[in-house]
Design a protein around this motif. Structure first.
Motif, short mmCIF file in Angstrom:
data_model
loop_
_atom_site.label_atom_id
_atom_site.label_comp_id
_atom_site.label_asym_id
_atom_site.label_seq_id
_atom_site.Cartn_x
_atom_site.Cartn_y
_atom_site.Cartn_z
N CYS A 59 84.94 -93.18 32.09
CA CYS A 59 85.03 -94.11 33.18
C CYS A 59 85.07 -95.32 32.76
O CYS A 59 84.28 -95.80 31.55
N GLY A 69 80.44 -88.29 38.36
CA GLY A 69 80.50 -89.69 39.11
C GLY A 69 79.05 -90.14 39.40
O GLY A 69 78.90 -91.02 39.07
N TYR A 72 82.42 -98.51 38.78
CA TYR A 72 83.14 -97.69 37.86
C TYR A 72 84.26 -97.09 38.56
O TYR A 72 84.24 -96.90 39.72
N THR A 73 85.29 -96.91 37.74
CA THR A 73 86.58 -95.79 38.21
C THR A 73 86.65 -95.01 37.02
O THR A 73 86.71 -95.32 35.77
N THR A 74 87.30 -93.90 37.65
CA THR A 74 87.73 -92.97 36.38
C THR A 74 88.88 -93.13 36.09
O THR A 74 90.04 -93.53 36.34
#
Length: 166
Positions: A159, A91, A104-106
């Motif tokens: 991501c 991250g 961002y997001t996973t």
């Protein structure tokens, strides 16, 4: 039966202070402010005793020394702890490349556990690097290694990139 009780106290700062400022900063500016002590560390680092070794554009290194409080029921470091340090390195690797206003997001996290981690493993480092960064998604990876370069685990994450604050 008398067992020795272990105890651990954890102190952290408000994580939302750093999160709100992160919207106005590039990823590298954000990490520079954390390093300078102007923004707090994320509480996860304190809780799991992870240490930021290096964050530069497209690369992040975090370390930890396995402790008893990391253990699962069978006497090895819990896979969630290993996943957490790999996820942290991945991250932060991605975040280091983002301009202000981008987050961002996973979407997906995959970890391969290659070697058991115990207190005898010594200091381990999660080394993250970017594989690909597009306009909508990014692919990053990290390896958990010891001082001799032995790989204990490998992670890959996809991501989703997004504009924040809208």
């Amino acid at each position: 039966m008398s067992e020795q009780i272990r105890e651990r106290n954890i102190v952290w700062e408000d994580p939302l202070k750093g999160a709100s400022e992160a919207l106005q900063l590039s990823g590298l500016e954000y990490f520079d402010k954390i390093k300078a002590g102007e923004l707090p560390l994320p509480p996860l680092l304190t809780a799991l005793d992870f240490h930021a070794e290096q964050v530069e554009k497209g690369r992040a290194v975090f370390s930890f020394v396995p402790q008893e409080f990391h253990y699962n029921a069978i006497g090895t470091v819990h896979g969630g702890v290993i996943s957490a340090i790999l996820d942290t390195a991945m991250g932060c690797t991605l975040h280091s490349m983002l301009p202000a206003g981008t987050g961002y997001t996973t979407l997906e996290l995959k970890v391969n556990f290659l070697k058991a981690v115990t207190i005898r493993s010594g200091e381990l480092k999660a080394v993250g690097k970017a594989i690909h960064t597009g306009s909508r998604t990014a692919l990053v990876e990290a390896q958990l290694v010891d001082e001799n370069g032995t790989i204990y685990a490998h992670g890959v994450s996809t991501c989703l990139l997004m504009t924040l604050g809208q």
